[in-house]
Design a protein around this motif. Structure first.
Motif, short mmCIF file in Angstrom:
data_model
loop_
_atom_site.label_atom_id
_atom_site.label_comp_id
_atom_site.label_asym_id
_atom_site.label_seq_id
_atom_site.Cartn_x
_atom_site.Cartn_y
_atom_site.Cartn_z
N GLY A 142 0.79 -1.23 0.00
CA GLY A 142 0.00 0.00 0.00
C GLY A 142 0.82 1.27 0.00
N THR A 143 2.13 1.14 0.10
CA THR A 143 3.01 2.31 0.10
C THR A 143 3.74 2.39 -1.24
OG1 THR A 143 5.01 1.22 0.93
CG2 THR A 143 3.37 1.93 2.57
N PRO A 144 4.26 3.58 -1.60
CA PRO A 144 4.97 3.71 -2.87
C PRO A 144 6.21 2.83 -2.96
CG PRO A 144 4.43 5.86 -1.97
CD PRO A 144 4.13 4.87 -0.90
N SER B 30 6.42 -0.25 -1.92
CA SER B 30 6.08 -1.67 -1.89
C SER B 30 6.68 -2.38 -3.10
CB SER B 30 4.56 -1.85 -1.91
OG SER B 30 4.23 -3.22 -1.93
N GLY C 78 -2.47 -6.20 -4.44
CA GLY C 78 -1.57 -5.72 -5.47
C GLY C 78 -0.81 -6.80 -6.22
N TRP D 152 -6.17 5.58 -6.60
CA TRP D 152 -5.08 5.37 -5.64
C TRP D 152 -5.23 3.99 -5.00
CZ3 TRP D 152 -5.46 4.27 -0.43
CH2 TRP D 152 -4.24 4.20 0.26
N ARG E 287 -4.31 1.27 -7.59
CA ARG E 287 -2.89 1.20 -7.89
C ARG E 287 -2.08 0.64 -6.72
NH1 ARG E 287 -1.08 5.17 -11.74
NH2 ARG E 287 -2.08 4.59 -13.73
N ARG E 288 -2.46 0.97 -5.50
CA ARG E 288 -1.67 0.56 -4.34
C ARG E 288 -2.04 -0.82 -3.80
NH1 ARG E 288 1.41 3.95 -6.00
NH2 ARG E 288 1.80 5.98 -5.03
N PRO F 235 -1.04 -2.59 -9.66
CA PRO F 235 -0.11 -1.47 -9.81
C PRO F 235 0.02 -0.94 -11.23
CG PRO F 235 1.08 -3.53 -9.45
CD PRO F 235 -0.37 -3.82 -9.22
N ASP G 102 -1.19 8.94 -0.59
CA ASP G 102 -0.12 8.25 0.15
C ASP G 102 0.04 8.90 1.52
OD1 ASP G 102 0.53 6.41 -1.85
OD2 ASP G 102 2.04 7.73 -2.74
#
Length: 272
Positions: free
Chosen positions: A17-19, A21, A42, A137, A140-141, A145, A249
């Motif tokens: 869930g974080t950029p 990852s 993801g 968001w 994507r997270r 992705p 984020d």
């Protein structure tokens, strides 16, 4: 190349869930997948037999490989990815260990059909503000992705969806939309089974902002102000989306890690 190593469940759960990852690659056999057709948030489903073909799609990324129990399939694929110059780790305990720990899993049946490049495709109204940035968001997270988002005139959303195989969202009379007093972001959290406290808090914040009920979350006026500001900064919806990903984020990390933190002035003096 360096040998593969394992990553523990709790560490991966903090990264999801974080950029930062890694890409999660599910290489379970079709038999194992049929027995439990859920995937890690993801995750990409890929076959171990053609790893040499799809490995190029991961260039420039890091990966965590997941098989049923964290054994030969995931170790072999991770070693091959390392050979291709892609840093890769193996999830300790595999899919079974993650599920046994009660960590979130997404029903693959809920995902829209993928295009020829293996991406989910989504379509919604142009000029997004809140839900139409928050939902991409989330996708994507936590879902895909590489998801593609199409922004079109409101009257054309459903027709474009039919013609281009895209799932319409945040318009009336479609599956991925508002339900009663809950917004589309709520619907996606519910339907994808992402029952995680930080996402539940974020969903309340998005709902309060998107439906004009700032009393639901104290941060709602701030999210609304930032969302309206972004919509004035960008005339290109896709550029606005990329900027909005960073905004969400930040709000996700607030909901996960900083809900009890406050700030005041003056700061505490040294030694106090």
């Amino acid at each position: 190349m360096a040998s593969t190593i394992t990553i523990m469940q709790d560490k991966l759960a903090r990264l999801v869930g974080t950029p930062k990852s890694p890409l999660v690659v599910d290489v379970r056999t079709e038999e194992d997948f049929s027995a439990d057709p859920r995937i890690l948030p993801g995750a990409l489903r890929r076959g171990q037999a053609d790893v040499a073909v799809w490995a190029r799609d991961l260039t420039g990324r890091t990966a965590v490989v997941v098989c049923q129990k964290g054994g030969k399939l995931s170790h072999g694929v991770a070693a091959w990815l390392c050979h291709e110059g892609i840093p890769a780790e193996v999830l300790e305990g595999g899919h079974e260990g993650w599920a046994a720990a009660g960590l979130p899993l997404v029903s693959a049946a809920k995902l829209p059909p993928r295009d020829k490049q293996g991406r989910t495709v989504w379509v919604t109204r142009a000029r997004p503000k809140v839900d139409r940035i928050a939902c991409p968001w989330l996708i994507r997270r936590f879902i895909d992705p590489f998801a593609v988002f199409l922004f079109v005139q409101p009257s054309e959303v459903e027709a474009v969806g039919e013609r281009f195989g895209a799932a319409p969202f945040d318009v009336e009379n479609v599956f991925w939309s508002h339900r009663s007093e809950r917004c589309t972001f709520d619907t996606m959290v519910d339907e994808f089974g992402l029952d995680m406290p930080p996402l539940r808090r974020l969903a309340t914040l998005v709902r309060g902002t998107d439906t004009g009920r700032p009393n639901l979350a104290p941060e709602a006026p701030g999210l609304l102000a930032a969302s309206l500001g972004l919509s004035r900064m960008y005339t290109d919806d896709l550029e606005q989306l990329e900027a909005g990903l960073l905004l969400y984020d930040a709000f996700y990390r607030l909901c996960r890690d900083a809900t009890d933190e406050t700030h005041n002035w003056p700061g505490r003096k040294g030694g106090a």
